[in-house]
Design a protein around this motif. Sequence first.
Motif, PDB file in Angstrom:
ATOM      1  N   UNK A 162      20.566 -12.639 -26.780  1.00 66.13           N
ATOM      2  CA  UNK A 162      21.326 -12.655 -28.036  1.00 66.13           C
ATOM      3  C   UNK A 162      20.450 -12.200 -29.196  1.00 66.13           C
ATOM      4  N   UNK A 163      19.164 -12.493 -29.131  1.00 62.20           N
ATOM      5  CA  UNK A 163      18.239 -12.031 -30.162  1.00 62.20           C
ATOM      6  C   UNK A 163      18.130 -10.514 -30.174  1.00 62.20           C
ATOM      7  N   UNK A 164      18.168  -9.899 -28.997  1.00 62.13           N
ATOM      8  CA  UNK A 164      18.113  -8.437 -28.916  1.00 62.13           C
ATOM      9  C   UNK A 164      19.355  -7.811 -29.531  1.00 62.13           C
ATOM     10  N   UNK A 165      20.505  -8.389 -29.242  1.00 58.63           N
ATOM     11  CA  UNK A 165      21.753  -7.870 -29.790  1.00 58.63           C
ATOM     12  C   UNK A 165      21.729  -7.960 -31.320  1.00 58.63           C
ATOM     13  N   UNK A 166      21.342  -9.124 -31.830  1.00 57.99           N
ATOM     14  CA  UNK A 166      21.281  -9.316 -33.284  1.00 57.99           C
ATOM     15  C   UNK A 166      20.262  -8.367 -33.895  1.00 57.99           C
ATOM     16  N   UNK A 167      19.099  -8.225 -33.253  1.00 57.48           N
ATOM     17  CA  UNK A 167      18.046  -7.353 -33.781  1.00 57.48           C
ATOM     18  C   UNK A 167      18.508  -5.899 -33.842  1.00 57.48           C
ATOM     19  N   UNK A 168      19.115  -5.407 -32.783  1.00 59.20           N
ATOM     20  CA  UNK A 168      19.511  -4.002 -32.749  1.00 59.20           C
ATOM     21  C   UNK A 168      20.625  -3.718 -33.758  1.00 59.20           C
ATOM     22  N   UNK A 169      21.638  -4.581 -33.840  1.00 60.56           N
ATOM     23  CA  UNK A 169      22.713  -4.339 -34.804  1.00 60.56           C
ATOM     24  C   UNK A 169      22.245  -4.580 -36.233  1.00 60.56           C
ATOM     25  N   UNK A 170      21.342  -5.529 -36.418  1.00 56.91           N
ATOM     26  CA  UNK A 170      20.766  -5.740 -37.744  1.00 56.91           C
ATOM     27  C   UNK A 170      19.982  -4.518 -38.194  1.00 56.91           C
ATOM     28  N   UNK A 171      19.199  -3.958 -37.279  1.00 58.18           N
ATOM     29  CA  UNK A 171      18.442  -2.756 -37.618  1.00 58.18           C
ATOM     30  C   UNK A 171      19.384  -1.587 -37.876  1.00 58.18           C
ATOM     31  N   UNK A 172      20.478  -1.513 -37.115  1.00 56.27           N
ATOM     32  CA  UNK A 172      21.462  -0.440 -37.354  1.00 56.27           C
ATOM     33  C   UNK A 172      22.015  -0.541 -38.777  1.00 56.27           C
ATOM     34  N   UNK A 173      22.290  -1.747 -39.232  1.00 59.66           N
ATOM     35  CA  UNK A 173      22.797  -1.930 -40.595  1.00 59.66           C
ATOM     36  C   UNK A 173      21.762  -1.492 -41.626  1.00 59.66           C
ATOM     37  N   UNK A 174      20.495  -1.845 -41.395  1.00 60.68           N
ATOM     38  CA  UNK A 174      19.423  -1.454 -42.318  1.00 60.68           C
ATOM     39  C   UNK A 174      19.276   0.069 -42.351  1.00 60.68           C
ATOM     40  N   UNK A 175      19.308   0.704 -41.183  1.00 56.05           N
ATOM     41  CA  UNK A 175      19.174   2.163 -41.120  1.00 56.05           C
ATOM     42  C   UNK A 175      20.354   2.835 -41.822  1.00 56.05           C
ATOM     43  N   UNK A 176      21.542   2.298 -41.645  1.00 59.28           N
ATOM     44  CA  UNK A 176      22.716   2.853 -42.334  1.00 59.28           C
ATOM     45  C   UNK A 176      22.522   2.777 -43.849  1.00 59.28           C
ATOM     46  N   UNK A 177      22.066   1.640 -44.333  1.00 59.62           N
ATOM     47  CA  UNK A 177      21.816   1.487 -45.768  1.00 59.62           C
ATOM     48  C   UNK A 177      20.799   2.519 -46.256  1.00 59.62           C
ATOM     49  N   UNK A 178      19.664   2.635 -45.533  1.00 60.80           N
ATOM     50  CA  UNK A 178      18.638   3.582 -45.955  1.00 60.80           C
ATOM     51  C   UNK A 178      19.117   5.027 -45.846  1.00 60.80           C
ATOM     52  N   UNK A 179      19.926   5.320 -44.849  1.00 61.01           N
ATOM     53  CA  UNK A 179      20.456   6.674 -44.724  1.00 61.01           C
ATOM     54  C   UNK A 179      21.316   7.016 -45.943  1.00 61.01           C
ATOM     55  N   UNK A 180      22.147   6.076 -46.362  1.00 62.19           N
ATOM     56  CA  UNK A 180      22.996   6.313 -47.529  1.00 62.19           C
ATOM     57  C   UNK A 180      22.159   6.472 -48.798  1.00 62.19           C
ATOM     58  N   UNK A 181      21.103   5.688 -48.935  1.00 70.49           N
ATOM     59  CA  UNK A 181      20.250   5.846 -50.122  1.00 70.49           C
ATOM     60  C   UNK A 181      19.510   7.179 -50.086  1.00 70.49           C
ATOM     61  N   UNK A 182      19.111   7.626 -48.904  1.00 72.18           N
ATOM     62  CA  UNK A 182      18.408   8.913 -48.784  1.00 72.18           C
ATOM     63  C   UNK A 182      19.355  10.079 -49.075  1.00 72.18           C
ATOM     64  N   UNK A 183      20.602   9.945 -48.696  1.00 74.83           N
ATOM     65  CA  UNK A 183      21.588  10.984 -49.012  1.00 74.83           C
ATOM     66  C   UNK A 183      21.816  11.096 -50.519  1.00 74.83           C
ATOM     67  N   UNK A 184      21.579   9.998 -51.227  1.00 71.81           N
ATOM     68  CA  UNK A 184      21.787   9.966 -52.676  1.00 71.81           C
ATOM     69  C   UNK A 184      20.473  10.130 -53.454  1.00 71.81           C
ATOM     70  N   UNK A 185      19.395  10.442 -52.777  1.00 72.77           N
ATOM     71  CA  UNK A 185      18.076  10.534 -53.393  1.00 72.77           C
ATOM     72  C   UNK A 185      17.976  11.710 -54.372  1.00 72.77           C
ATOM     73  N   UNK A 186      17.149  11.545 -55.384  1.00 70.18           N
ATOM     74  CA  UNK A 186      16.850  12.640 -56.308  1.00 70.18           C
ATOM     75  C   UNK A 186      15.921  13.666 -55.654  1.00 70.18           C
ATOM     76  N   UNK A 187      15.246  13.252 -54.608  1.00 71.82           N
ATOM     77  CA  UNK A 187      14.289  14.115 -53.921  1.00 71.82           C
ATOM     78  C   UNK A 187      14.994  14.978 -52.870  1.00 71.82           C
ATOM     79  N   UNK A 188      14.909  16.284 -53.039  1.00 72.63           N
ATOM     80  CA  UNK A 188      15.515  17.200 -52.069  1.00 72.63           C
ATOM     81  C   UNK A 188      14.883  17.023 -50.691  1.00 72.63           C
ATOM     82  N   UNK A 189      13.562  16.823 -50.650  1.00 72.19           N
ATOM     83  CA  UNK A 189      12.870  16.636 -49.369  1.00 72.19           C
ATOM     84  C   UNK A 189      13.395  15.403 -48.645  1.00 72.19           C
ATOM     85  N   UNK A 190      13.621  14.339 -49.380  1.00 70.06           N
ATOM     86  CA  UNK A 190      14.131  13.114 -48.766  1.00 70.06           C
ATOM     87  C   UNK A 190      15.557  13.310 -48.257  1.00 70.06           C
ATOM     88  N   UNK A 191      16.369  14.008 -49.030  1.00 67.08           N
ATOM     89  CA  UNK A 191      17.760  14.268 -48.618  1.00 67.08           C
ATOM     90  C   UNK A 191      17.831  15.166 -47.393  1.00 67.08           C
TER      91      UNK A 191
END
Length: 133
Positions: free
Chosen positions: A83-112
Amino acid sequence: MHSAPSAVTLTVILAVFSLFQLALILGAPLGQYVFGGQNKRLEGGQRILSLIAIVVSAAVSYAALSTVGVFSEEIHSTYVPDTGLVVAMWGFAAVVLYFMLTKLNSKSKAERTVMAPLSAVVLGLVSVVAFGL
């Protein structure tokens, strides 16, 4: 196991990402790819966040490889129950989704153009591994 290639690929990408973060911590002038491209070289607080990213990448790699049986059952069940693995993987998926959205909105072209697509790949791999649990 359909998720084994995804877990290994995810681990390789996170290892390379960790080396990139280490280079940033050590002062490499690659800041345009992170933190909105604010600084060519990371400042103190940003370096700490890069160190945290390395630790999180190692934990996620461990979790991903545990899901496909790379570690012995005794080690796996002692330190991280299923159950810890399931929580860890889906929790990380949520974090990556958040960071992906922030990178898409970045002022930095390289980051986008570099980090946002890389985040999408990582999100896909994490999702494949998580669905395989």
